[in-house]
Design a protein around this motif. Structure first.
Motif, short mmCIF file in Angstrom:
data_model
loop_
_atom_site.label_atom_id
_atom_site.label_comp_id
_atom_site.label_asym_id
_atom_site.label_seq_id
_atom_site.Cartn_x
_atom_site.Cartn_y
_atom_site.Cartn_z
N GLY A 117 0.67 -1.01 0.22
CA GLY A 117 0.42 -0.23 0.13
C GLY A 117 0.69 1.28 -0.18
O GLY A 117 -0.06 2.19 0.03
N GLU A 118 2.58 1.18 0.13
CA GLU A 118 3.22 2.44 0.07
C GLU A 118 3.11 3.37 -1.30
O GLU A 118 3.31 2.11 -2.70
CB GLU A 118 3.99 2.31 0.48
N GLU A 119 2.67 3.63 -2.02
CA GLU A 119 2.67 4.77 -2.88
C GLU A 119 4.00 5.75 -3.57
O GLU A 119 3.87 5.96 -4.57
CB GLU A 119 1.73 5.89 -2.74
N ARG A 120 4.57 6.24 -1.96
CA ARG A 120 6.10 6.70 -2.67
C ARG A 120 6.92 5.68 -4.07
O ARG A 120 7.21 4.66 -3.20
CB ARG A 120 6.67 6.69 -1.30
N PRO A 179 -2.61 3.11 -11.64
CA PRO A 179 -3.28 1.46 -11.24
C PRO A 179 -3.18 1.25 -13.32
O PRO A 179 -3.12 -0.19 -13.43
CB PRO A 179 -4.24 1.33 -10.59
N GLU A 180 -4.22 1.78 -14.03
CA GLU A 180 -4.50 1.40 -15.33
C GLU A 180 -2.99 1.10 -16.37
O GLU A 180 -2.85 -0.21 -16.67
CB GLU A 180 -4.96 2.48 -16.46
N VAL A 181 -2.19 1.71 -16.28
CA VAL A 181 -0.52 1.27 -16.94
C VAL A 181 -0.39 0.51 -16.31
O VAL A 181 -0.15 -0.30 -16.45
CB VAL A 181 0.04 2.88 -17.61
N ALA A 182 0.17 0.03 -14.95
CA ALA A 182 0.39 -0.84 -14.36
C ALA A 182 0.15 -1.86 -13.95
O ALA A 182 1.03 -2.83 -14.17
CB ALA A 182 0.99 -0.29 -12.74
N SER A 183 -0.89 -1.71 -14.69
CA SER A 183 -1.93 -3.05 -14.66
C SER A 183 -1.40 -4.05 -16.09
O SER A 183 -2.26 -5.07 -16.21
CB SER A 183 -3.49 -3.35 -14.50
N LEU A 184 -1.14 -3.58 -17.48
CA LEU A 184 -0.56 -3.83 -18.57
C LEU A 184 0.59 -5.04 -17.98
O LEU A 184 1.29 -5.47 -18.97
CB LEU A 184 -0.43 -3.21 -19.50
N GLY A 185 1.44 -4.88 -16.83
CA GLY A 185 2.23 -6.02 -16.63
C GLY A 185 4.18 -5.67 -16.36
O GLY A 185 3.87 -3.91 -16.34
N PRO A 186 4.55 -6.21 -15.60
CA PRO A 186 5.56 -5.91 -15.15
C PRO A 186 6.71 -5.47 -16.11
O PRO A 186 7.86 -4.38 -16.22
CB PRO A 186 6.45 -6.94 -14.22
N ASP A 225 3.75 15.02 -17.91
CA ASP A 225 2.31 13.39 -18.70
C ASP A 225 3.12 11.77 -18.38
O ASP A 225 2.41 11.02 -17.60
CB ASP A 225 2.25 14.02 -19.86
N ALA A 226 3.59 11.19 -18.87
CA ALA A 226 4.64 10.61 -18.85
C ALA A 226 4.77 9.81 -17.27
O ALA A 226 4.33 9.14 -17.51
CB ALA A 226 6.05 10.71 -19.08
N LYS A 227 5.56 10.62 -16.39
CA LYS A 227 5.38 10.06 -15.27
C LYS A 227 3.85 9.62 -14.51
O LYS A 227 3.93 8.73 -13.91
CB LYS A 227 6.57 11.70 -14.69
N LYS A 228 3.23 10.71 -15.09
CA LYS A 228 2.39 10.43 -13.94
C LYS A 228 1.34 9.50 -14.57
O LYS A 228 0.59 8.44 -14.31
CB LYS A 228 1.17 12.09 -14.44
N ARG A 229 1.44 9.19 -16.10
CA ARG A 229 0.48 8.35 -16.58
C ARG A 229 0.87 6.81 -16.32
O ARG A 229 0.43 6.09 -16.35
CB ARG A 229 0.77 8.56 -18.07
N PHE A 230 2.30 6.26 -16.24
CA PHE A 230 2.91 5.45 -15.96
C PHE A 230 2.95 4.94 -14.56
O PHE A 230 2.70 4.06 -14.43
CB PHE A 230 4.78 5.86 -15.79
N ALA A 231 2.11 6.27 -13.86
CA ALA A 231 2.21 5.70 -12.12
C ALA A 231 0.66 5.27 -11.95
O ALA A 231 0.52 4.90 -11.37
CB ALA A 231 2.67 6.33 -11.91
#
Lengths: 103, 160
Positions: free
Chosen positions: A74-77, B84-91, B76-82
């Motif tokens: 749950g850590e967002e940092r 959950p939708e982008v993160a759920s695309l895989g490791p 934008d790039a920093k924010k978008r990659f962070a």
């Protein structure tokens, strides 16, 4: 929110496992703010002098596993990781008042 | 394997290496700073390429390719990659985002912080290696993931 000590406890086993073959020795963690004012962890991962740390896959995997572990708790940092290799020659100074040593 | 066709990406990586190899045995701090900056821009251009190639294709005329390529801004790039939708695309996608974010910070220090640059040559080579890994990851993303990532990086988030 995790403490710096808790993050260190999480990071060192991951780094030991993934970066041990590269010569990883220890880590340090400091929480703070990045250049945009976002809260973050600043982690230094130290290697034994003389190690070859130029292994992009392993370095990326180590930070990735740590980030995934933090997210799962749950850590967002974000964990910014600097890979430190002591014992290397210091870069030449950019200060014009300091003479460049012979090379 | 997909290949990023825009030469600037690999040539920035070559430039990052060349700055460390030319001149004295011990590089000066400016060379290290520029090398880090080149590494960041190589990855940023690779991500911009992904968005335009994924949405309209490299072989599209510049008048269609360029507006997409240039629509992703650094923040934008920093924010978008962070998200959950982008993160759920895989490791692999998460790793690309992490490398980019890390290099954004390093580039900021390299380009703007006047204090002595606290990174030696070996550590800078490690940064370049991570930038190269990001490019390799982009080139090996499955086609569907590549396209979904392009959409998520560019499309305006929907308000619920």
């Amino acid at each position: 929110m995790l403490t710096d000590a808790e993050v260190l406890k999480l990071a060192e086993p991951i780094f030991s496992k993934v970066l041990g073959p590269l010569g990883f020795s220890r880590a340090s963690v400091l929480s703070g703010f990045d250049q945009d004012g976002d809260k973050a962890f600043f982690i230094d991962a130290y290697f034994e002098p003389g190690s070859n740390i130029v292994n992009g896959k392993a370095l990326v995997e180590a930070r990735g596993q740590l980030h995934d572990a933090l997210t799962a708790l749950g850590e967002e940092r974000f964990p910014y990781v600097s890979y430190r290799l002591p014992g290397e020659p210091e870069p030449l100074s950019d200060d014009v008042d300091e003479l460049a040593p012979p090379h | 394997m997909r290949q990023i066709k825009h030469r600037i990406v690999r040539e920035l990586i070559q430039s990052a290496h060349a700055r460390l190899e030319s001149g004295p045995t011990r590089p000066n701090q400016t060379a290290l700073r520029r090398s880090v900056s080149d590494s960041y821009y190589a990855v940023f251009h690779a991500v911009c390429y992904l968005t335009a190639d994924g949405l309209v294709g490299w072989n599209t005329p510049w008048e269609s390719f360029e507006p997409i390529y240039r629509s992703l801004e650094h923040q934008d790039a920093k924010k978008r990659f962070a998200t959950p939708e982008v993160a759920s695309l895989g490791p692999e996608v998460r790793r690309i985002g992490e490398i980019l974010r890390d290099l954004i910070k390093e580039r900021h220090t390299a380009d703007y912080d006047p204090r002595p640059f606290a990174t030696n040559k070996a550590e800078t080579l490690a940064r370049i290696a991570q930038a190269e890994e990001a490019i390799d990851l982009i080139e090996t993303l499955p086609k569907a993931t590549y396209r979904k990532l392009a959409v998520l990086l560019i499309a305006k988030p929907r308000r619920s």
